[in-house]
Design a protein around this motif. Structure first.
Motif, PDB file in Angstrom:
ATOM      1  N   TRP A   1       0.404  27.633  10.553  1.00 42.78           N
ATOM      2  CA  TRP A   1       1.185  26.669   9.796  1.00 42.78           C
ATOM      3  C   TRP A   1       0.371  26.194   8.606  1.00 42.78           C
ATOM      4  CZ3 TRP A   1      -0.989  25.306  14.506  1.00 42.78           C
ATOM      5  CH2 TRP A   1      -1.865  24.226  14.511  1.00 42.78           C
ATOM      6  N   GLY A   2       1.024  25.463   7.736  1.00 43.05           N
ATOM      7  CA  GLY A   2       0.350  24.951   6.552  1.00 43.05           C
ATOM      8  C   GLY A   2       0.899  23.602   6.144  1.00 43.05           C
ATOM      9  N   GLY A   3       0.223  22.998   5.216  1.00 43.06           N
ATOM     10  CA  GLY A   3       0.616  21.712   4.653  1.00 43.06           C
ATOM     11  C   GLY A   3      -0.162  21.515   3.374  1.00 43.06           C
ATOM     12  N   SER A   4      -0.115  20.339   2.835  1.00 41.15           N
ATOM     13  CA  SER A   4      -0.814  20.055   1.581  1.00 41.15           C
ATOM     14  C   SER A   4      -1.896  19.013   1.787  1.00 41.15           C
ATOM     15  CB  SER A   4       0.165  19.547   0.528  1.00 41.15           C
ATOM     16  OG  SER A   4       1.079  20.552   0.185  1.00 41.15           O
ATOM     17  N   VAL A   5      -2.960  19.139   1.023  1.00 41.98           N
ATOM     18  CA  VAL A   5      -3.997  18.116   0.954  1.00 41.98           C
ATOM     19  C   VAL A   5      -4.148  17.727  -0.504  1.00 41.98           C
ATOM     20  CG1 VAL A   5      -5.223  18.819   3.040  1.00 41.98           C
ATOM     21  CG2 VAL A   5      -5.863  19.823   0.875  1.00 41.98           C
ATOM     22  N   GLY A   6      -4.468  16.478  -0.742  1.00 34.16           N
ATOM     23  CA  GLY A   6      -4.629  15.974  -2.104  1.00 34.16           C
ATOM     24  C   GLY A   6      -6.077  16.037  -2.537  1.00 34.16           C
ATOM     25  N   PHE A   7      -6.323  16.711  -3.649  1.00 31.69           N
ATOM     26  CA  PHE A   7      -7.661  16.787  -4.231  1.00 31.69           C
ATOM     27  C   PHE A   7      -7.692  15.927  -5.483  1.00 31.69           C
ATOM     28  CE2 PHE A   7      -8.526  20.128  -1.410  1.00 31.69           C
ATOM     29  CZ  PHE A   7      -9.820  20.577  -1.565  1.00 31.69           C
ATOM     30  N   SER A   8      -8.715  15.107  -5.619  1.00 32.28           N
ATOM     31  CA  SER A   8      -8.944  14.418  -6.884  1.00 32.28           C
ATOM     32  C   SER A   8      -9.646  15.411  -7.804  1.00 32.28           C
ATOM     33  CB  SER A   8      -9.818  13.176  -6.664  1.00 32.28           C
ATOM     34  OG  SER A   8     -11.079  13.560  -6.146  1.00 32.28           O
TER      35      SER A   8
ATOM     36  N   MET B   1       0.844  -1.187   0.000  1.00 33.18           N
ATOM     37  CA  MET B   1       0.000   0.000   0.000  1.00 33.18           C
ATOM     38  C   MET B   1       0.880   1.239   0.000  1.00 33.18           C
ATOM     39  SD  MET B   1      -2.819  -1.201   2.739  1.00 33.18           S
ATOM     40  CE  MET B   1      -4.309  -0.572   2.000  1.00 33.18           C
ATOM     41  N   ALA B   2       0.385   2.313  -0.598  1.00 36.66           N
ATOM     42  CA  ALA B   2       1.075   3.599  -0.582  1.00 36.66           C
ATOM     43  C   ALA B   2       0.258   4.576   0.262  1.00 36.66           C
ATOM     44  CB  ALA B   2       1.218   4.135  -1.997  1.00 36.66           C
ATOM     45  N   ALA B   3       0.928   5.429   1.031  1.00 37.95           N
ATOM     46  CA  ALA B   3       0.240   6.403   1.884  1.00 37.95           C
ATOM     47  C   ALA B   3       0.888   7.766   1.692  1.00 37.95           C
ATOM     48  CB  ALA B   3       0.289   5.960   3.329  1.00 37.95           C
ATOM     49  N   THR B   4       0.671   8.351   0.542  1.00 36.97           N
ATOM     50  CA  THR B   4       1.326   9.629   0.236  1.00 36.97           C
ATOM     51  C   THR B   4       0.342  10.747  -0.072  1.00 36.97           C
ATOM     52  OG1 THR B   4       1.575   8.940  -2.066  1.00 36.97           O
ATOM     53  CG2 THR B   4       3.447   8.560  -0.592  1.00 36.97           C
ATOM     54  N   ASP B   5      -0.793  10.466  -0.648  1.00 33.62           N
ATOM     55  CA  ASP B   5      -1.833  11.432  -1.022  1.00 33.62           C
ATOM     56  C   ASP B   5      -1.226  12.718  -1.573  1.00 33.62           C
ATOM     57  OD1 ASP B   5      -4.645  11.766  -1.376  1.00 33.62           O
ATOM     58  OD2 ASP B   5      -4.660  13.178   0.293  1.00 33.62           O
ATOM     59  N   ALA B   6      -1.334  13.834  -0.893  1.00 35.52           N
ATOM     60  CA  ALA B   6      -0.850  15.112  -1.424  1.00 35.52           C
ATOM     61  C   ALA B   6       0.658  15.139  -1.627  1.00 35.52           C
ATOM     62  CB  ALA B   6      -1.246  16.253  -0.495  1.00 35.52           C
ATOM     63  N   TYR B   7       1.370  14.250  -0.972  1.00 40.31           N
ATOM     64  CA  TYR B   7       2.829  14.237  -1.074  1.00 40.31           C
ATOM     65  C   TYR B   7       3.330  13.219  -2.093  1.00 40.31           C
ATOM     66  CZ  TYR B   7       2.352  17.366   2.785  1.00 40.31           C
ATOM     67  OH  TYR B   7       1.998  18.456   3.537  1.00 40.31           O
ATOM     68  N   THR B   8       2.436  12.735  -2.942  1.00 45.10           N
ATOM     69  CA  THR B   8       2.825  11.842  -4.027  1.00 45.10           C
ATOM     70  C   THR B   8       3.594  12.662  -5.057  1.00 45.10           C
ATOM     71  OG1 THR B   8       0.830  10.537  -3.667  1.00 45.10           O
ATOM     72  CG2 THR B   8       1.964  10.237  -5.770  1.00 45.10           C
ATOM     73  N   ASP B   9       4.787  12.219  -5.388  1.00 43.21           N
ATOM     74  CA  ASP B   9       5.597  12.999  -6.327  1.00 43.21           C
ATOM     75  C   ASP B   9       5.722  12.286  -7.670  1.00 43.21           C
ATOM     76  OD1 ASP B   9       7.531  11.019  -5.975  1.00 43.21           O
ATOM     77  OD2 ASP B   9       8.721  12.244  -4.601  1.00 43.21           O
ATOM     78  N   LYS B  10       6.556  12.820  -8.540  1.00 43.85           N
ATOM     79  CA  LYS B  10       6.688  12.298  -9.907  1.00 43.85           C
ATOM     80  C   LYS B  10       7.349  10.923  -9.956  1.00 43.85           C
ATOM     81  CE  LYS B  10       6.520  16.809 -11.997  1.00 43.85           C
ATOM     82  NZ  LYS B  10       7.191  17.843 -12.765  1.00 43.85           N
ATOM     83  N   ALA B  11       7.849  10.443  -8.836  1.00 42.23           N
ATOM     84  CA  ALA B  11       8.394   9.087  -8.787  1.00 42.23           C
ATOM     85  C   ALA B  11       7.277   8.053  -8.940  1.00 42.23           C
ATOM     86  CB  ALA B  11       9.157   8.859  -7.487  1.00 42.23           C
ATOM     87  N   MET B  12       6.036   8.481  -8.715  1.00 40.41           N
ATOM     88  CA  MET B  12       4.861   7.616  -8.873  1.00 40.41           C
ATOM     89  C   MET B  12       3.914   8.297  -9.861  1.00 40.41           C
ATOM     90  SD  MET B  12       4.355   6.599  -4.869  1.00 40.41           S
ATOM     91  CE  MET B  12       3.262   5.220  -5.153  1.00 40.41           C
ATOM     92  N   PRO B  13       4.278   8.330 -11.159  1.00 44.38           N
ATOM     93  CA  PRO B  13       3.539   9.161 -12.126  1.00 44.38           C
ATOM     94  C   PRO B  13       2.060   8.829 -12.282  1.00 44.38           C
ATOM     95  CG  PRO B  13       5.116   7.726 -13.243  1.00 44.38           C
ATOM     96  CD  PRO B  13       5.366   7.597 -11.768  1.00 44.38           C
ATOM     97  N   TRP B  14       1.670   7.563 -12.217  1.00 44.76           N
ATOM     98  CA  TRP B  14       0.257   7.217 -12.400  1.00 44.76           C
ATOM     99  C   TRP B  14      -0.587   7.870 -11.311  1.00 44.76           C
ATOM    100  CZ3 TRP B  14      -3.861   4.827  -9.995  1.00 44.76           C
ATOM    101  CH2 TRP B  14      -4.926   4.446 -10.817  1.00 44.76           C
ATOM    102  N   PHE B  15      -0.079   7.877 -10.090  1.00 44.24           N
ATOM    103  CA  PHE B  15      -0.787   8.461  -8.958  1.00 44.24           C
ATOM    104  C   PHE B  15      -0.665   9.988  -8.976  1.00 44.24           C
ATOM    105  CE2 PHE B  15       0.578   4.209  -7.822  1.00 44.24           C
ATOM    106  CZ  PHE B  15      -0.605   3.637  -7.405  1.00 44.24           C
TER     107      PHE B  15
END
Length: 175
Positions: free
Chosen positions: A113-120, A7-21
Motif C-alpha cells: 500500500w501507499g500514502g503521502s508524506v509531507g516534505f518541507s 490547529m490544522a493536521a493535514t501535512d501531506a494532505y494539505t490542499d490548495k484550500a490552504m495556499p500558504w501551507f
C-alpha cells in the motif's frame, strides 16, 4: 480567559484550500510491503532483537510483525499513491528488500500500500502560527515521532517572530 487555539493536521494532505501551507510542502509517496509469514526462527535471524531498523537511504524502514512477517517500506518512487503506483512501488521495495536481505529474494509479498508524506523544502519540520492557525508540518516521513514531539514542544503562546497573519517566519523547536 485564554483565547481559543485552532490547529490544522493535514501535512501531506494539505490542499490548495490552504495556499500558504500548501506551497510550503512537497507531497511524496511512501510505500509499504509486507511479506508472507516467515516463521519464528527465520524472522529472528533477520531481526535478532526484534527492533525497528532503517537504512541510510529513503528506503529501508523495516520491522517484524507479531506473526513474523517483515514490514518494509519507504520512498520507493517519487510518485503519488494509487493502485497502479502502489504495485510498481511494491516491486521496487521487493528488490530493495532482496538487496538488504538476499535470503528473502524469493519471499512472497502479501500486502502493498501507499500514502503521502509531507516534505518541507529544507527537509526540517516547521511549526508556528499563520493565518490564525497553529501548524507543525514537513515531517519528511518521520511524522509519527516528530508530530508527537512537536505537539508537546509547541509553546502555549505565539512563538517569537511568527506572524499570525501568514507569510511570517516559521519556528522550529531546537531538538
Amino acid at each position: 480567559m485564554r483565547a481559543k487555539q485552532v490547529m490544522a493536521a493535514t501535512d501531506a494532505y494539505t490542499d490548495k484550500a490552504m495556499p500558504w501551507f500548501h506551497k510550503r510542502l512537497i507531497n511524496v509517496g511512501s510505500f509499504v510491503i509486507v511479506t508472507e509469514p516467515l516463521g519464528e526462527e527465520r524472522a529472528r535471524q533477520l531481526t535478532p532483537n526484534n527492533r525497528v531498523a532503517m537504512s541510510s537511504k529513503n528506503i529501508g524502514h523495516y520491522v517484524r510483525t507479531p506473526d513474523n512477517r517483515l514490514t518494509f517500506g519507504g520512498r520507493a518512487r517519487l510518485a503519488p499513491s494509487n493502485p497502479a503506483s502502489d504495485v510498481k512501488s511494491g516491486d521496487v521495495l521487493k528488490q530493495e528488500l532482496a538487496d538488504i536481505f538476499p535470503q528473502l529474494s524469493d519471499v512472497r509479498i502479501d500486502y502493498v500500500w501507499g500514502g503521502s508524506v509531507g516534505f518541507s523544502y529544507d527537509r526540517v519540520p516547521h511549526a508556528g502560527k499563520a493565518n490564525g492557525l497553529y501548524y507543525s508540518m514537513g515531517y519528511c516521513g518521520h511524522g509519527a515521532q516528530m508530530a508527537t514531539y512537536m505537539g508537546r514542544a509547541r509553546p502555549p503562546v505565539d512563538p517569537v517572530g511568527v506572524h499570525a497573519t501568514g507569510g511570517g517566519r516559521s519556528h522550529t523547536p531546537q531538538l
